[in-house]
Design a protein around this motif. Sequence first.
Motif, PDB file in Angstrom:
ATOM      1  N   PHE A 176       0.843  -1.194   0.000  1.00  0.00           N
ATOM      2  CA  PHE A 176       0.000   0.000   0.000  1.00  0.00           C
ATOM      3  C   PHE A 176       0.880   1.246   0.000  1.00  0.00           C
ATOM      4  CE2 PHE A 176       0.193  -1.959   4.239  1.00  0.00           C
ATOM      5  CZ  PHE A 176       0.980  -1.024   4.912  1.00  0.00           C
ATOM      6  N   PRO A 177       0.341   2.411  -0.385  1.00  0.00           N
ATOM      7  CA  PRO A 177       1.140   3.645  -0.437  1.00  0.00           C
ATOM      8  C   PRO A 177       1.487   4.158   0.958  1.00  0.00           C
ATOM      9  CG  PRO A 177      -0.808   3.790  -1.852  1.00  0.00           C
ATOM     10  CD  PRO A 177      -0.996   2.593  -0.978  1.00  0.00           C
ATOM     11  N   VAL A 178       2.731   4.665   1.088  1.00  0.00           N
ATOM     12  CA  VAL A 178       3.187   5.244   2.352  1.00  0.00           C
ATOM     13  C   VAL A 178       3.911   6.558   2.074  1.00  0.00           C
ATOM     14  CG1 VAL A 178       3.426   3.004   3.499  1.00  0.00           C
ATOM     15  CG2 VAL A 178       5.382   3.975   2.279  1.00  0.00           C
ATOM     16  N   CYS A 179       3.928   7.410   3.080  1.00  0.00           N
ATOM     17  CA  CYS A 179       4.671   8.670   2.987  1.00  0.00           C
ATOM     18  C   CYS A 179       5.092   9.079   4.399  1.00  0.00           C
ATOM     19  CB  CYS A 179       3.822   9.771   2.347  1.00  0.00           C
ATOM     20  SG  CYS A 179       2.440  10.304   3.373  1.00  0.00           S
ATOM     21  N   SER A 180       5.810  10.156   4.500  1.00  0.00           N
ATOM     22  CA  SER A 180       6.203  10.653   5.820  1.00  0.00           C
ATOM     23  C   SER A 180       5.096  11.524   6.398  1.00  0.00           C
ATOM     24  CB  SER A 180       7.491  11.468   5.703  1.00  0.00           C
ATOM     25  OG  SER A 180       7.231  12.698   5.030  1.00  0.00           O
ATOM     26  N   PRO A 181       5.035  11.668   7.724  1.00  0.00           N
ATOM     27  CA  PRO A 181       4.059  12.594   8.323  1.00  0.00           C
ATOM     28  C   PRO A 181       4.246  14.027   7.816  1.00  0.00           C
ATOM     29  CG  PRO A 181       4.969  11.130   9.997  1.00  0.00           C
ATOM     30  CD  PRO A 181       5.776  10.904   8.752  1.00  0.00           C
ATOM     31  N   ALA A 182       5.495  14.422   7.562  1.00  0.00           N
ATOM     32  CA  ALA A 182       5.756  15.781   7.075  1.00  0.00           C
ATOM     33  C   ALA A 182       5.165  15.990   5.682  1.00  0.00           C
ATOM     34  CB  ALA A 182       7.261  16.048   7.055  1.00  0.00           C
ATOM     35  N   ALA A 186       2.159  18.650   4.696  1.00  0.00           N
ATOM     36  CA  ALA A 186       2.365  19.697   3.690  1.00  0.00           C
ATOM     37  C   ALA A 186       1.419  19.567   2.505  1.00  0.00           C
ATOM     38  CB  ALA A 186       3.811  19.650   3.206  1.00  0.00           C
ATOM     39  N   ASN A 187       1.019  18.357   2.156  1.00  0.00           N
ATOM     40  CA  ASN A 187       0.241  18.140   0.934  1.00  0.00           C
ATOM     41  C   ASN A 187      -1.211  17.726   1.176  1.00  0.00           C
ATOM     42  OD1 ASN A 187       2.369  18.159  -1.470  1.00  0.00           O
ATOM     43  ND2 ASN A 187       3.322  17.159   0.297  1.00  0.00           N
ATOM     44  N   GLY A 188      -1.523  17.371   2.416  1.00  0.00           N
ATOM     45  CA  GLY A 188      -2.886  16.941   2.704  1.00  0.00           C
ATOM     46  C   GLY A 188      -3.125  15.504   2.302  1.00  0.00           C
ATOM     47  N   SER A 189      -4.174  14.927   2.841  1.00  0.00           N
ATOM     48  CA  SER A 189      -4.493  13.529   2.566  1.00  0.00           C
ATOM     49  C   SER A 189      -5.208  13.394   1.221  1.00  0.00           C
ATOM     50  CB  SER A 189      -5.390  12.978   3.675  1.00  0.00           C
ATOM     51  OG  SER A 189      -5.723  11.629   3.434  1.00  0.00           O
ATOM     52  N   PRO A 190      -4.733  12.525   0.328  1.00  0.00           N
ATOM     53  CA  PRO A 190      -5.422  12.314  -0.956  1.00  0.00           C
ATOM     54  C   PRO A 190      -6.851  11.832  -0.734  1.00  0.00           C
ATOM     55  CG  PRO A 190      -3.229  11.327  -0.971  1.00  0.00           C
ATOM     56  CD  PRO A 190      -3.514  11.711   0.444  1.00  0.00           C
ATOM     57  N   GLN A 191      -7.764  12.352  -1.539  1.00  0.00           N
ATOM     58  CA  GLN A 191      -9.175  11.990  -1.393  1.00  0.00           C
ATOM     59  C   GLN A 191      -9.553  10.750  -2.186  1.00  0.00           C
ATOM     60  OE1 GLN A 191     -11.192  13.734   0.877  1.00  0.00           O
ATOM     61  NE2 GLN A 191      -9.093  14.443   1.320  1.00  0.00           N
ATOM     62  N   ASP A 260       8.201  -1.837  11.338  1.00  0.00           N
ATOM     63  CA  ASP A 260       8.807  -1.042  12.411  1.00  0.00           C
ATOM     64  C   ASP A 260       8.719   0.454  12.130  1.00  0.00           C
ATOM     65  OD1 ASP A 260       9.366  -3.357  13.724  1.00  0.00           O
ATOM     66  OD2 ASP A 260      11.521  -3.327  13.361  1.00  0.00           O
ATOM     67  N   LEU A 261       8.916   0.850  10.866  1.00  0.00           N
ATOM     68  CA  LEU A 261       8.845   2.266  10.502  1.00  0.00           C
ATOM     69  C   LEU A 261       7.425   2.805  10.633  1.00  0.00           C
ATOM     70  CD1 LEU A 261      11.180   2.281   7.359  1.00  0.00           C
ATOM     71  CD2 LEU A 261      11.705   3.148   9.651  1.00  0.00           C
ATOM     72  N   LEU A 262       6.456   1.997  10.282  1.00  0.00           N
ATOM     73  CA  LEU A 262       5.053   2.405  10.434  1.00  0.00           C
ATOM     74  C   LEU A 262       4.676   2.495  11.909  1.00  0.00           C
ATOM     75  CD1 LEU A 262       3.606   0.164   7.587  1.00  0.00           C
ATOM     76  CD2 LEU A 262       3.544   2.665   7.610  1.00  0.00           C
ATOM     77  N   LYS A 263       5.123   1.510  12.685  1.00  0.00           N
ATOM     78  CA  LYS A 263       4.813   1.509  14.114  1.00  0.00           C
ATOM     79  C   LYS A 263       5.435   2.704  14.825  1.00  0.00           C
ATOM     80  CE  LYS A 263       5.023  -1.520  18.181  1.00  0.00           C
ATOM     81  NZ  LYS A 263       5.482  -2.855  18.692  1.00  0.00           N
ATOM     82  N   ALA A 264       6.648   3.087  14.391  1.00  0.00           N
ATOM     83  CA  ALA A 264       7.350   4.215  15.010  1.00  0.00           C
ATOM     84  C   ALA A 264       6.848   5.567  14.520  1.00  0.00           C
ATOM     85  CB  ALA A 264       8.844   4.104  14.738  1.00  0.00           C
ATOM     86  N   GLY A 265       6.009   5.557  13.474  1.00  0.00           N
ATOM     87  CA  GLY A 265       5.474   6.807  12.953  1.00  0.00           C
ATOM     88  C   GLY A 265       6.379   7.521  11.966  1.00  0.00           C
ATOM     89  N   GLU A 266       7.476   6.883  11.568  1.00  0.00           N
ATOM     90  CA  GLU A 266       8.341   7.511  10.570  1.00  0.00           C
ATOM     91  C   GLU A 266       7.699   7.493   9.192  1.00  0.00           C
ATOM     92  OE1 GLU A 266      12.638   6.843  10.754  1.00  0.00           O
ATOM     93  OE2 GLU A 266      12.242   5.467  12.423  1.00  0.00           O
ATOM     94  N   LEU A 267       6.827   6.532   8.965  1.00  0.00           N
ATOM     95  CA  LEU A 267       6.017   6.464   7.756  1.00  0.00           C
ATOM     96  C   LEU A 267       4.564   6.289   8.163  1.00  0.00           C
ATOM     97  CD1 LEU A 267       8.124   4.067   5.484  1.00  0.00           C
ATOM     98  CD2 LEU A 267       7.813   6.532   5.156  1.00  0.00           C
ATOM     99  N   VAL A 268       3.655   6.759   7.306  1.00  0.00           N
ATOM    100  CA  VAL A 268       2.222   6.586   7.558  1.00  0.00           C
ATOM    101  C   VAL A 268       1.578   5.983   6.312  1.00  0.00           C
ATOM    102  CG1 VAL A 268       2.038   8.443   9.230  1.00  0.00           C
ATOM    103  CG2 VAL A 268       1.741   8.960   6.804  1.00  0.00           C
ATOM    104  N   ARG A 269       0.537   5.245   6.540  1.00  0.00           N
ATOM    105  CA  ARG A 269      -0.215   4.634   5.443  1.00  0.00           C
ATOM    106  C   ARG A 269      -1.232   5.640   4.929  1.00  0.00           C
ATOM    107  NH1 ARG A 269      -2.942  -1.392   5.752  1.00  0.00           N
ATOM    108  NH2 ARG A 269      -4.132  -1.279   3.792  1.00  0.00           N
ATOM    109  N   LEU A 270      -1.308   5.771   3.590  1.00  0.00           N
ATOM    110  CA  LEU A 270      -2.161   6.815   3.012  1.00  0.00           C
ATOM    111  C   LEU A 270      -3.592   6.372   2.757  1.00  0.00           C
ATOM    112  CD1 LEU A 270       0.013   8.758   0.408  1.00  0.00           C
ATOM    113  CD2 LEU A 270      -1.153   9.665   2.407  1.00  0.00           C
ATOM    114  N   THR A 271      -3.831   5.086   2.611  1.00  0.00           N
ATOM    115  CA  THR A 271      -5.162   4.601   2.263  1.00  0.00           C
ATOM    116  C   THR A 271      -5.359   3.200   2.817  1.00  0.00           C
ATOM    117  OG1 THR A 271      -6.607   3.956   0.402  1.00  0.00           O
ATOM    118  CG2 THR A 271      -4.235   3.803   0.051  1.00  0.00           C
TER     119      THR A 271
END
Length: 309
Positions: A176-182, A186-191, A260-271
């Motif tokens: 699934f798509p992932v990105c950083s919290p930053a 900055a770009n908002g959540s895709p609809q 681990d990166l998702l759990k730590a919040g370094e990456l977030v799931r977009l959808t």
Amino acid sequence: MKTVTEGAKGYRRLIPSMTALVEFEAVARLGSFTVAANELGVTQAAVSRQVKFLEEALGVRLFHRLHRAIKLTSEGEALYLVVAESMQRIAGAFDRISGGSEDQELVLGTTAAFSHFRVLPQLPALKRMQPRLKLRLTTLMFTADLRHNEVDIAVRYGSGKWQDGKSSLLFNEEVFPVCSPAWLLANGSPQSLMDIAKASLIESDSTSEGWMDWEEWFQAVGVQPPRLNFALRCSLYTDAIQAAIQGQGIALGWHRLLHDLLKAGELVRLTDTSVKVSDAYFAVIPHGRAVTPITASMIDWLRGEVGTS
């Protein structure tokens, strides 16, 4: 009823030479008469004679002799699988009876991405569980022939059906798509998924390992964007994920690798949309390698620690 002596005579009648079988296994595993001879400490001519003797005793060819290579025939492949598994069982019995050495080395072969994201972060836990273990990590493609690599366990992604080793399921995978919290801030959540296609995508080069790219992912979820907006292309998946962590765009996230990166919040799931792939991760023991207690423990660790959902 056969006596033990009669049974032994029967084995000797059916198996013309144990030495020939040992040398055949080395040639089949290493893919070379010369390399096998070096491993066994004998001459190449001696190995060739033993294999020829075995072929004459069986009445079949075990190898195709090509110009600069050898390849197992179908009869050779069938014999190799049985001989390698039998030698593996014998080696395992020796290890269990002898109790092993004080320090136990294990060679684990994985891709760079698997070791970087899933093995290295868990090493402290492994060390606590196996204080005597001396781990050696080696980088392999998922498609590397284990008969030509000195590994005790290889981690592979695929169907689990390979000719060069015995596989044990570790865990399934979804993408699934992932990105950083930053980046999300900055770009908002895709609809919609179409919004993701228009956003800054980070691509990693397709490999022979069966991983999907962005185009395949959109096809799998039933979306056909007119074009994809690639902000960055990387040769390595590790670089693509590092770029995503730094806020350069959206990458495809393989859940088991990035847990681990998702759990730590370094990456977030977009959808919530994801692709559950048909292939999976397997631990593969090369034919001829012993399934020792430390090997079995390592597979359990990979399945438990690395496979945490």
